[in-house]
Design a protein around this motif. Structure first.
Motif, short mmCIF file in Angstrom:
data_model
loop_
_atom_site.label_atom_id
_atom_site.label_comp_id
_atom_site.label_asym_id
_atom_site.label_seq_id
_atom_site.Cartn_x
_atom_site.Cartn_y
_atom_site.Cartn_z
N ALA A 149 34.10 51.05 40.49
CA ALA A 149 34.31 52.11 41.47
C ALA A 149 35.61 52.82 41.11
N VAL A 150 35.58 54.15 41.06
CA VAL A 150 36.78 54.95 40.80
C VAL A 150 37.08 55.76 42.06
N PRO A 209 41.99 46.10 42.48
CA PRO A 209 42.00 47.52 42.14
C PRO A 209 43.40 47.97 41.69
N LYS A 210 43.45 48.90 40.73
CA LYS A 210 44.75 49.36 40.24
C LYS A 210 44.70 50.86 39.96
N VAL A 211 45.88 51.49 40.05
CA VAL A 211 46.01 52.92 39.80
C VAL A 211 45.91 53.19 38.31
N ILE A 212 45.09 54.19 37.94
CA ILE A 212 44.96 54.55 36.53
C ILE A 212 45.49 55.96 36.25
N ALA A 228 42.34 55.48 41.25
CA ALA A 228 42.37 54.03 41.09
C ALA A 228 40.98 53.53 40.68
N ARG A 229 40.98 52.39 40.03
CA ARG A 229 39.72 51.82 39.52
C ARG A 229 39.59 50.37 39.97
N ALA A 230 38.37 50.00 40.36
CA ALA A 230 38.09 48.62 40.77
C ALA A 230 36.88 48.10 40.00
#
Length: 425
Positions: A345-346, A377-380, A357-359
């Motif tokens: 999930a973006v 999840p983290k910020v890209i 962010a991407r999970a």
């Protein structure tokens, strides 16, 4: 580190065990055990049991192995001439807890046994001691091998003639073998690569349910396959399932995807926790959960038009895939499955501070998605902002597939809907 017990000799109620550090001698007592004249059940040329196992030889003799609480592995044997059982004698002594299961195999008067011990092993922890044992003749002498810090032997084989035996441990990649011979005792273990497991080729082709409710096409894909089910009664549904060769005659479902039809309790037609088995004759398919059975048939038009080779089977229901937006339009989330079994999930903030962010996700049911716990999840792109990244992903899809809710730890959840205009999928 492993050590090996080279042999165990039994005489006059005393067992002498040769270990890696020297000789140990201990007396055998059998208090509280089955009496010498008791008759165990479940005799066979191969036998197994949780706490004990009994095997019967062609001449009427029987051998019983059992766990003796806080003592080790006990053996006794039945003489059809006298109609009596011998006293139980320990062939391996240990204070470790027994694991679940003893397995026996016999050929031409030679009996091989497998047993394991370890703390909490009965509850599923790996064994700390893995025992291989071989007895011949009158079963007064047993050769015992002990492996420490080992996952346990999967199978024992005794060769024709009874003068050789092998104990096997196998993973997906390798086979480990401990060999025994009447002349030389134990040798090994040795390792070699394991040939890739493949589905029986008789799986592949077209099948029909015996009750006429479904048709099935199974296509080869690598060492496994892809099964496509077509409903032939009730609601229209097409379901695809990936097949992993659990054994040559058993295909384990690895993913299930609803190809067409409305999502419901009956579509997709199968869950992921399913196994497909082909009979020895190669003429009938059955399942572990489903009560249906299938027989071979000629392919119909839809089955002939399936792409060959088949596309990989994905695991996220199609109602999830594509773009969604929060009801207030402040954030978009796009759900994809770029590789089978690896959905993502973006999240993109559409208002305020830029944040993408991407999970990494997984699914346990058709209508739920979660983030992989070990990879939050983290910020890209950009910087963290409100709801970006989400602390945890817990999506619940509505019954009509038109919205889903992100569960909140405190307060009401966030609702996502399809964006208006093109690009919602």
């Amino acid at each position: 580190m492993r050590s090996r017990t080279a042999g165990a000799l039994t005489a006059g109620g005393v067992v002498m065990v040769l270990t890696g550090v020297g000789w140990g001698v201990f007396a055998i007592t059998d208090s509280g055990s089955t009496s010498g004249q008791g008759t165990p059940a479940n005799a066979a040329t191969r036998a197994e049991g949780e706490d004990r196992a009994v095997i019967e030889l062609p001449d009427g003799r029987k051998v019983e192995m059992r766990y003796v609480e806080q003592k080790g592995l006990g053996e006794r044997h039945y003489d059809p001439g006298t109609g009596k059982w011998s006293a139980t004698k320990l062939i391996h002594r240990t204070e470790e807890d027994p694991c679940q299961g003893i397995e026996l195999a016999a050929t031409d008067g030679t009996v091989a046994a497998i047993a394991d011990f370890g703390q909490y092993c009965y509850d599923g922890e790996p064994p700390q001691e893995s025992i291989a044992a071989v007895g011949t003749g009158r079963f007064t002498r047993w050769g015992v091998d002990r492996q420490k810090g080992f996952d346990g032997w999967n199978k024992a084989n005794v060769a024709e003639g009874g003068d050789h035996a092998a104990f096997l441990h196998y993973t997906e990649e390798r086979i480990e073998t401990l060999r025994w011979s009447e002349k030389d005792g134990y040798s090994g273990p040795s390792e070699k690569p394991r040939p890739a497991r493949r589905l029986d080729e008789r799986f592949f082709g077209s099948w029909k349910a015996e009750d006429g409710s479904q048709r099935l096409a199974v296509q080869q894909s690598g060492n496994g396959g892809v099964a496509t089910f077509f409903s032939r009664s009730g609601e229209r549904c097409v379901t695809r399932a990936g097949l992993h060769p659990n054994r040559r005659n058993v295909g384990e479902f690895t993913a299930v995807f609803r190809e067409s039809g409305e999502r419901s309790e009956k579509c997709p037609m199968y869950g992921e926790f399913e196994f497909m088995t082909i009979n020895k004759a190669g003429t009938r398919l059955s399942f572990q959960v489903s009560k249906l059975s299938f027989t071979k048939t000629e392919p119909d038009q839809a089955e002939r038009e399936l792409p060959d080779p088949p596309e990989p089977v994905t695991g996220v229901d199609k109602d999830w895939l594509g773009s969604w937006e929060l009801e207030d339009g402040s954030q978009r989330v796009t759900i994809r499955e770029p590789r089978p079994q690896e959905p993502t999930a973006v999240f993109t903030n559409l208002k305020g501070r830029r944040c993408v962010a991407r999970a990494e996700l997984y699914t346990s049911q058709l209508d739920t998605l979660f983030n992989v716990a070990s990879r939050p999840p983290k910020v890209i792109e950009g910087e963290p902002a409100a709801n970006c990244p989400q602390k945890n992903v817990h999506f619940s899809l509505s019954a009509d597939g038109k919205s889903f809710t992100q569960k909140a730890e405190d307060g009401p959840g966030l609702t996502y809907v399809r964006p208006s205009g093109p690009g919602g999928r």
